[in-house]
Design an enzyme around this catalytic site. Sequence first.
Site, short mmCIF file in Angstrom:
data_model
loop_
_atom_site.label_atom_id
_atom_site.label_comp_id
_atom_site.label_asym_id
_atom_site.label_seq_id
_atom_site.Cartn_x
_atom_site.Cartn_y
_atom_site.Cartn_z
N ASP A 287 -2.17 1.86 -4.50
CA ASP A 287 -3.39 2.23 -3.76
C ASP A 287 -4.52 1.25 -4.08
OD1 ASP A 287 -2.26 4.45 -2.50
OD2 ASP A 287 -2.64 5.72 -4.24
N HIS B 172 0.81 -1.22 0.00
CA HIS B 172 0.00 0.00 0.00
C HIS B 172 0.85 1.27 0.00
CE1 HIS B 172 -3.67 2.04 -0.07
NE2 HIS B 172 -4.31 1.49 0.95
#
Length: 452
Positions: free
Chosen positions: A428, A424
Site C-alpha cells: 500500500d 499495489h
Amino acid sequence: MATVDLVMPKLGESIMEATILKWHKQPGDTVAMDETVLEIATDKVDSEVPSTAAGVLSEILFNVNDVVPIGTVIARIKTSAEENVSSRPAPVQPKVEIRQPQMETVAEVVSSHQASNYKPQTNGTGNRFYSPLVLNIAASEGVSMSELENIPGTGNEGRVTKKDILQYVSERRSGVRSREPGVRNQQPTVQSQQEFSVIKESAPLTSHSSQLTTYTGNVEIIEMDRMRKLIAEHMVRSKHTSPHVTSFVEADVTNLVMWRDKVKKDFEKREGTKITFTPLFIEAIVRCIKKFPLVNCSLDGDKIIIKKDINIGMATALPSGNLIVPIIKNADQLNLVGLAKQVNMLADNARTGKLKADDTAGGTFTMTNVGTFGSLMGTPIINQPQVAILAVGAIKKRPVVVETPAGDSIAIRHMMYLSMSYDHRIVDGSLGATFLTAVAKELENFNGEREY
C-alpha cells in the site's frame, strides 16, 4: 557402448525453458567431459551447455531455435561404459492447469522449424506441455484447458506456440473455426520506394490480433534483436500483472559523497576494486528491507510469499543498449567490501557477456540507477515476480535550507531523488512511502567517520 542422455539443465528458479542457439558438436563428433556441446538462451541470459560424459555424440534431438523445457533430453552421447546410464532421468511433465497468471515471466520464442502437417499431440489429460506465456494468454482470454488441448500446435512435437493461441483467439472472436493443422495464413506484402506495408504483431496481452500497418514518408524499420523482444514482452506483462504505484522522496547525501571522495583511492589500493555509489545504496536498501520485509516478497495467486533471502538485483546497461539484471545473492550477509566486489564483478561480466544463467535468477528486490545517464528521477517497471523496484537519480549540488543550532541557513548540499514503483496489490501507499523514506534517512544519516 553405453548411452548417456544430455538434458536441458536447470538454469534458475524461475526459468522453465530455453531456446537452442547453436550446436557446437554434430552427430559423430567426439566430445570430452565438460566440453561445450551447444549454446542456449533464456529470457535473461545466454549460456553454454557442457557435456556430462566423454564419448561420441550419437544423436541430436532438437534443432536450432527450438524451445525446449527444462529437464528434456536434447542429445545422446555414446560412452565406453558397459551398461546404459543416464546423466539424470528426464522428469515427467506435471499436469498443467489454467490459473491466475503467474508473475514470473518466461518469453515465448517460436520455433523456426515448423512441420507442414503437424497434428496436435494430446491425450486429453492435460499432460501436454504449455509455456508460461501461452498459459498467461489462455487465462487472460478465457481459453479453457479443453480448448487449449485441441488447438493445433505448429511448434516442436505439436507444441502450442504464441502464434497458435493468438490465431485461435482471433478466429474465435470473429466466429471463424480454427484453421486446420499445418495451414498457414498468407502474409501479403506490398513494397515501393515511398510506401510499403508489413504485418505487425500486436503487443502481447493487449490486442491478440495481427493488423496490416502502412508506413508512409521517409522511414527506416529496424528489426528488434532477440533480447529487446524479450525485454519488451517482460515489461508489457509486468504492467499487465501489477498495478504500479510510484512514490518519490528527496535525500541529502552530502555525508555519503564526501566520505566516498575521501576513501576511494585508499579503498581501491587496499581492496583491489573501486568503491562506487551502488554498493552504498544497496547497503541502505538491505537494512530497510530487514525492517519492512513485505517489500521483499512475491504474489502467488492469493498467497503472499515473503522471501527470507535478500537477493538484490541491479539493473545494468549493456553495450548494445539492452538491459540485464544480475543478482547479488544474500546481500544482507556481505559487508561493504563484499558488496563492492560483487557489484563490480557482476557489472563487468554483464558488459563482457560472461554472466551465467544463475547470475540473473532468484532476485527478490531490484535497484536501478537512472542517475548514471543524468536522469534526476524515474518511474521504473517492476521486475516480476518481485513487488518493488527502487530507482536512484543523479546526485546534484543545490542550495538548500539547513537547520542548525543557530537557526536555518542556506548551504550547498549534494541532493538526490529516489523513486520506488511497487505492486499495489501487496504494498500500500503507506508502506511504500515509509520504506522509501527509511532508505532516504539511511543515506542522509550516513556516518562520515566510518571504516569500510
